[in-house]
Design a protein around this motif. Structure first.
Motif, mmCIF file in Angstrom:
data_model
loop_
_atom_site.group_PDB
_atom_site.id
_atom_site.type_symbol
_atom_site.label_atom_id
_atom_site.label_comp_id
_atom_site.label_asym_id
_atom_site.label_seq_id
_atom_site.Cartn_x
_atom_site.Cartn_y
_atom_site.Cartn_z
ATOM 1 N N GLU A 46 0.811 -1.198 0.000
ATOM 2 C CA GLU A 46 0.000 0.000 0.000
ATOM 3 C C GLU A 46 0.852 1.258 0.000
ATOM 4 O O GLU A 46 1.968 1.289 0.522
ATOM 5 C CB GLU A 46 -0.962 0.019 1.191
ATOM 6 N N PHE A 47 0.283 2.281 -0.561
ATOM 7 C CA PHE A 47 0.933 3.580 -0.639
ATOM 8 C C PHE A 47 1.011 4.230 0.727
ATOM 9 O O PHE A 47 0.082 4.138 1.528
ATOM 10 C CB PHE A 47 0.141 4.469 -1.601
ATOM 11 N N VAL A 48 2.117 4.909 0.991
ATOM 12 C CA VAL A 48 2.295 5.653 2.229
ATOM 13 C C VAL A 48 2.447 7.143 1.959
ATOM 14 O O VAL A 48 1.688 7.959 2.475
ATOM 15 C CB VAL A 48 3.510 5.143 3.027
ATOM 16 N N ALA A 49 3.437 7.511 1.154
ATOM 17 C CA ALA A 49 3.717 8.913 0.891
ATOM 18 C C ALA A 49 4.553 9.036 -0.361
ATOM 19 O O ALA A 49 5.251 8.103 -0.751
ATOM 20 C CB ALA A 49 4.444 9.562 2.081
ATOM 21 N N ALA A 50 4.510 10.210 -0.987
ATOM 22 C CA ALA A 50 5.307 10.449 -2.183
ATOM 23 C C ALA A 50 5.693 11.915 -2.255
ATOM 24 O O ALA A 50 5.037 12.773 -1.663
ATOM 25 C CB ALA A 50 4.542 10.042 -3.440
ATOM 26 N N ILE A 51 6.743 12.185 -3.009
ATOM 27 C CA ILE A 51 7.252 13.535 -3.158
ATOM 28 C C ILE A 51 7.824 13.688 -4.555
ATOM 29 O O ILE A 51 8.419 12.768 -5.104
ATOM 30 C CB ILE A 51 8.305 13.843 -2.063
ATOM 31 N N ASN A 52 7.637 14.866 -5.141
ATOM 32 C CA ASN A 52 8.107 15.077 -6.494
ATOM 33 C C ASN A 52 9.583 15.450 -6.520
ATOM 34 O O ASN A 52 10.257 15.494 -5.490
ATOM 35 C CB ASN A 52 7.242 16.122 -7.208
ATOM 36 N N ARG A 53 10.074 15.749 -7.728
ATOM 37 C CA ARG A 53 11.504 15.948 -7.922
ATOM 38 C C ARG A 53 12.111 17.036 -7.053
ATOM 39 O O ARG A 53 13.166 16.842 -6.445
ATOM 40 C CB ARG A 53 11.798 16.245 -9.393
ATOM 41 N N ASN A 54 11.463 18.183 -6.995
ATOM 42 C CA ASN A 54 12.039 19.294 -6.248
ATOM 43 C C ASN A 54 11.430 19.475 -4.859
ATOM 44 O O ASN A 54 11.792 20.413 -4.148
ATOM 45 C CB ASN A 54 11.966 20.594 -7.044
ATOM 46 N N GLY A 55 10.503 18.592 -4.483
ATOM 47 C CA GLY A 55 9.967 18.607 -3.140
ATOM 48 C C GLY A 55 8.820 19.551 -2.889
ATOM 49 O O GLY A 55 8.401 19.707 -1.736
ATOM 50 N N ASP A 56 8.288 20.181 -3.917
ATOM 51 C CA ASP A 56 7.190 21.121 -3.718
ATOM 52 C C ASP A 56 5.813 20.480 -3.811
ATOM 53 O O ASP A 56 4.811 21.169 -3.612
ATOM 54 C CB ASP A 56 7.306 22.309 -4.685
ATOM 55 N N ILE A 57 5.759 19.187 -4.107
ATOM 56 C CA ILE A 57 4.498 18.454 -4.132
ATOM 57 C C ILE A 57 4.656 17.198 -3.291
ATOM 58 O O ILE A 57 5.587 16.427 -3.493
ATOM 59 C CB ILE A 57 4.082 18.066 -5.556
ATOM 60 N N THR A 58 3.749 16.992 -2.346
ATOM 61 C CA THR A 58 3.738 15.776 -1.543
ATOM 62 C C THR A 58 2.353 15.158 -1.563
ATOM 63 O O THR A 58 1.352 15.833 -1.816
ATOM 64 C CB THR A 58 4.164 16.029 -0.094
ATOM 65 N N ASN A 59 2.305 13.870 -1.273
ATOM 66 C CA ASN A 59 1.060 13.123 -1.288
ATOM 67 C C ASN A 59 1.129 12.091 -0.169
ATOM 68 O O ASN A 59 2.159 11.430 -0.007
ATOM 69 C CB ASN A 59 0.883 12.445 -2.651
ATOM 70 N N TYR A 60 0.041 11.962 0.597
ATOM 71 C CA TYR A 60 0.010 11.046 1.728
ATOM 72 C C TYR A 60 -1.241 10.190 1.703
ATOM 73 O O TYR A 60 -2.321 10.651 1.330
ATOM 74 C CB TYR A 60 0.026 11.801 3.060
ATOM 75 N N ALA A 61 -1.086 8.944 2.132
ATOM 76 C CA ALA A 61 -2.252 8.114 2.376
ATOM 77 C C ALA A 61 -3.045 8.690 3.545
ATOM 78 O O ALA A 61 -2.473 9.238 4.490
ATOM 79 C CB ALA A 61 -1.831 6.683 2.686
ATOM 80 N N ASP A 62 -4.361 8.556 3.488
ATOM 81 C CA ASP A 62 -5.192 9.070 4.571
ATOM 82 C C ASP A 62 -4.821 8.459 5.918
ATOM 83 O O ASP A 62 -4.920 9.119 6.959
ATOM 84 C CB ASP A 62 -6.670 8.802 4.278
ATOM 85 N N SER A 63 -4.373 7.215 5.910
ATOM 86 C CA SER A 63 -4.063 6.524 7.145
ATOM 87 C C SER A 63 -2.852 7.090 7.878
ATOM 88 O O SER A 63 -2.688 6.839 9.080
ATOM 89 C CB SER A 63 -3.845 5.030 6.871
ATOM 90 N N VAL A 64 -2.003 7.837 7.179
ATOM 91 C CA VAL A 64 -0.793 8.376 7.799
ATOM 92 C C VAL A 64 -0.763 9.889 7.814
ATOM 93 O O VAL A 64 0.133 10.474 8.444
ATOM 94 C CB VAL A 64 0.479 7.839 7.120
ATOM 95 N N LYS A 65 -1.699 10.533 7.169
ATOM 96 C CA LYS A 65 -1.709 11.989 7.082
ATOM 97 C C LYS A 65 -1.751 12.598 8.480
ATOM 98 O O LYS A 65 -2.543 12.195 9.331
ATOM 99 C CB LYS A 65 -2.901 12.446 6.251
ATOM 100 N N GLY A 66 -0.875 13.553 8.700
ATOM 101 C CA GLY A 66 -0.782 14.193 9.998
ATOM 102 C C GLY A 66 0.183 13.521 10.950
ATOM 103 O O GLY A 66 0.541 14.115 11.976
ATOM 104 N N ARG A 67 0.602 12.307 10.633
ATOM 105 C CA ARG A 67 1.545 11.579 11.476
ATOM 106 C C ARG A 67 2.898 11.374 10.803
ATOM 107 O O ARG A 67 3.928 11.354 11.470
ATOM 108 C CB ARG A 67 0.979 10.207 11.864
#
Length: 124
Positions: A46-67
């Motif tokens: 399952e997906f946890v988190a991701a970040i783009n090349r320069n770090g200005d875009i991030t993405n989090y699974a709902d289960s870990v967001k905020g933690r």
């Protein structure tokens, strides 16, 4: 073409924290979008988190967001996953992954390169 090596896993009690690191080699690190995924025994990856090349875009699974917080240091060719307020449900092998084409994809199928994984065990 690219090597990914995770580290920082271990065993912690619920409520504790860990920081995972993924060191990369090969094509310049700044050219990759990076993701963290996890897989528990008997469960799908399952997906946890991701970040783009320069770090200005991030993405989090709902289960870990905020933690959890994903970050990267392109000067060190390293991506990090800071995990706080850990729960037993976070127990899994955590994998670092890289893709050269998608910014912060939550889908494992979009990642071509994978590390060997590092185990995280959270006890209650």
């Amino acid at each position: 073409q690219v090597q990914l090596v995770e580290s920082g896993g271990g065993s912690v009690q619920a409520g504790g924290s860990l920081r995972l690191s993924c060191a990369t080699s090969g094509r310049t690190f700044s050219g990759y979008n990076m993701g963290w995924f996890r897989q528990a025994p008997g469960k799908e990856r399952e997906f946890v988190a991701a970040i783009n090349r320069n770090g200005d875009i991030t993405n989090y699974a709902d289960s870990v967001k905020g933690r959890f917080t994903i970050s990267r240091d392109n000067a060190k060719n390293t991506v990090y996953l800071q995990m706080s307020s850990l729960k037993p449900a976070d127990t899994a092998v955590y994998y670092c992954a890289a893709t050269g084409v998608l910014a912060a994809s939550p889908y494992a199928r979009n990642y071509a390169y994978w590390g060997q994984g590092t185990q995280v065990i959270v006890s209650s």
